[in-house]
Write a protein that holds these residues in place. Structure first.
Motif, PDB file in Angstrom:
ATOM      1  N   LEU A   1      13.560   8.445  18.336  1.00 42.31           N
ATOM      2  CA  LEU A   1      12.470   7.469  18.223  1.00 42.31           C
ATOM      3  C   LEU A   1      11.159   8.121  17.806  1.00 42.31           C
ATOM      4  CD1 LEU A   1      12.681   4.399  18.654  1.00 42.31           C
ATOM      5  CD2 LEU A   1      14.617   5.700  19.550  1.00 42.31           C
TER       6      LEU A   1
ATOM      7  N   ASN B   1      10.576   6.474  14.541  1.00 42.86           N
ATOM      8  CA  ASN B   1      10.816   5.020  14.561  1.00 42.86           C
ATOM      9  C   ASN B   1      10.259   4.327  13.324  1.00 42.86           C
ATOM     10  OD1 ASN B   1       8.126   5.323  15.226  1.00 42.86           O
ATOM     11  ND2 ASN B   1       8.157   3.811  16.883  1.00 42.86           N
TER      12      ASN B   1
ATOM     13  N   THR C   1      12.476  -1.925  16.969  1.00 44.03           N
ATOM     14  CA  THR C   1      12.906  -0.533  17.086  1.00 44.03           C
ATOM     15  C   THR C   1      12.303   0.109  18.328  1.00 44.03           C
ATOM     16  OG1 THR C   1      12.995  -0.369  14.672  1.00 44.03           O
ATOM     17  CG2 THR C   1      12.980   1.689  15.907  1.00 44.03           C
TER      18      THR C   1
END
Length: 542
Positions: free
Chosen positions: A390, A393, A407
């Motif tokens: 992430l 992201n 997300t």
């Protein structure tokens, strides 16, 4: 061998005549080292560090750690006439005007990445095999300090070119320092020499990068290797391997020859990457200015999990005693790293406290034979991996056409749910592998040959497993469990007389219970009769 090789004897005699250390060399140059591919993971980190020292020494001859403003007039035409720092100008000079400079720069950067990656994978090997247990807890802690220093070394080196990408990372570092309550402002002013970006941070990072941290790394690596050399080396289970011996090849000449070849192989891989895989093209980013930032900027992989935690954290701020606490920066900067490194540092001692196991361990575990430890490790990797993923992201959202909001939201849920799922799945896989081992002991290995009996039934021919595999399976040891029952007079043990003690006993039972004991498989093997067809054992197909 009844006598040492001539080369070894000659060196020993030369040293002994002058320093009285010949007996030491004769003993330890013949020290036995086990032969297993996983032991080479630590060597990758060591050889990468050597390459870092050599390439970094080359770069210091031309790099100028100064933030004084100059006007570029070098070979790279797109930046001619642009004002920049001397640090950035010298980096461009290294890349375009120094013979071999760009190659060495890229070798240095790739070696840094491989250094950290090698340390991480090596520590995972040590964790999953239980090689951190007594008497190696101190070496485990030294390894953790080495990894922390390697990350700090990478951060300081990453910032030295003073390009737009590294400047963005440095800006985040400044924000994290300011978020620290009470002392954050003082720390920031001490590091930057005034208001950000100041004029001293590059020169200070340069001193830290080439003197302070490398000196600490050299000292700790030497201590790590000396402790490993003096202690009996761990080895993987197998034929002839016990807690009281080491099966392998001597340090001289076998291990030295193999290590020398592996160093050359590691250098060849890094040199190949430096030649053909472009990394950190600072001339494309331009000089750093506090008002600009590049789209899609990402840190090196070992800082990616901190970037991910920063992106996942909600914008929380609170006022406490007149001070604003930027939790949206403080928590992602300190909590994930604190959980990972504190957990790794305490785990050997927590495991010993839970199991009461004070024995010395020189034989590694197969990861499947300690399912809870393996599952905890998998959960930690999942936690780290989600944060690392992430950290990009925005790239994920742009390339897969997924809303950035979703997300981030999925990442916030996954960071809690993912490790739990990883723990449960890994634990069940370990139990399944243990059952497979027990089945191999009881019935032999599947041959894939199906035969039909005169009675009409079908059987699969099973063959005797290789002796090496059998010894690996039989090397499984029960994990100790603390005694929880009362003695003959009904008095509970000392460990169970408090709330903490009762919790410890429950944890010990859960952690050490063997769900697939091999003794049952051996007993089952002795009782079960198999049809005699051909030369192998058989198993009825239902």
């Amino acid at each position: 061998m009844n006598a040492p090789p001539k080369a070894l004897a000659g060196v020993s005699e030369f040293v002994d005549d002058r320093f009285g250390a010949g007996s030491f060399l004769k003993k330890y140059m013949r020290k036995i080292f086990p032969d297993h591919w996983s032991f080479l993971l630590g060597e990758i980190a060591l050889y990468s560090f050597i390459i870092l020292l050599l390439s970094g020494t080359f770069l210091t001859f031309w790099f100028k750690p100064s933030m004084a403003e100059v006007t570029y007039n070098g070979s790279y035409a797109p930046l001619v006439g642009v004002k920049m720092s001397e640090a950035y100008q010298s980096t461009l000079h290294l890349s375009f005007d120094v013979r071999g400079g760009l190659l060495v720069r890229q070798i240095h950067h790739w070696a840094a990445l491989l250094f950290v990656a090698g340390m991480i994978v090596h520590m995972l090997r040590v964790f999953f095999t239980g090689a951190y247990r007594k008497p190696r807890e101190v070496n485990w802690l030294i390894g953790l300090v080495l990894l922390t220093l390697a990350m700090a070394e990478g951060l300081t080196g990453y910032s030295l070119p003073d390009d737009l990408l590294s400047g963005a990372g440095l800006r985040i570092t400044e924000g994290v320092m300011l978020a620290i309550p009470v002392v954050g402002t003082y720390l920031m002013f001490f590091l930057f020499g005034g208001e950000y970006p100041g004029h001293d941070v590059i020169s200070r990072f340069y001193t830290i990068h080439i003197l302070l941290i490398p000196g600490l790394l050299l000292a700790l690596i030497a201590a790590h290797l000396i402790i490993m050399f003096v202690q009996k080396h761990t080895q993987m289970p197998g034929k002839g391997r016990t807690e009281n011996n080491v099966v392998g090849a001597p340090f001289f000449p076998a291990f030295m020859a193999k290590s020398g070849a592996f160093f050359l192989f590691t250098f060849a891989v890094i040199a190949g990457l430096g030649t053909f895989a472009q990394i950190n093209p600072v001339w494309l980013y331009g000089p750093y200015t506090p008002a600009d930032i590049s789209a899609g900027s990402q840190p090196d992989f070992y800082m990616g999990f901190l970037e991910g935690s920063l992106r996942l954290m909600p914008a929380w701020e609170i006022n406490f005693l007149g001070h604003t606490l930027a939790l949206s920066v403080l928590i992602p900067a300190l909590v994930p790293m604190g959980l990972i490194f504190t957990g790794l540092a305490l785990y050997p001692f927590i495991e010993r406290w839970v199991t009461g196991d004070n024995r010395e361990h020189h034989l590694c575990d197969r990861p499947r034979n300690n399912p809870h430890r393996t599952a905890i490790g998998a959960a930690g990797i999942t936690f780290y991996g989600i944060l690392w993923l992430l950290g990009a992201n925005d790239e994920i959202s742009a390339n897969f056409q997924i809303s950035l909001f979703w997300t981030t939201l999925v990442g916030r849920v996954a960071i809690f749910v993912g490790p739990v799922i990883a723990y449960v799945v890994t634990y069940r896989i370990c139990i399944g592998l243990q059952r497979k081992d027990a089945e191999i002991l009881a019935h032999g290995m599947e041959s894939g040959i199906i035969k039909r009996l005169p009675s009409g039934g079908y059987i699969e021919v099973h063959t005797t497993p290789p002796e090496e595999l059998t010894e690996q399976i039989r090397a499984k040891k029960e994990i100790p469990i603390l005694e929880a029952g009362p003695d003959g007079e009904g008095v509970p043990p000392k460990e169970a007389r408090s709330a903490l003690g009762r919790l410890r006993l429950k944890m010990s039972k859960a952690y050490g219970t063997d769900h697939v004991p091999l003794e049952e498989a051996a007993h089952h093997e002795g009782e079960e009769e198999h049809a005699a067809v051909g030369t192998g054992d058989r198993k009825q197909l239902h």
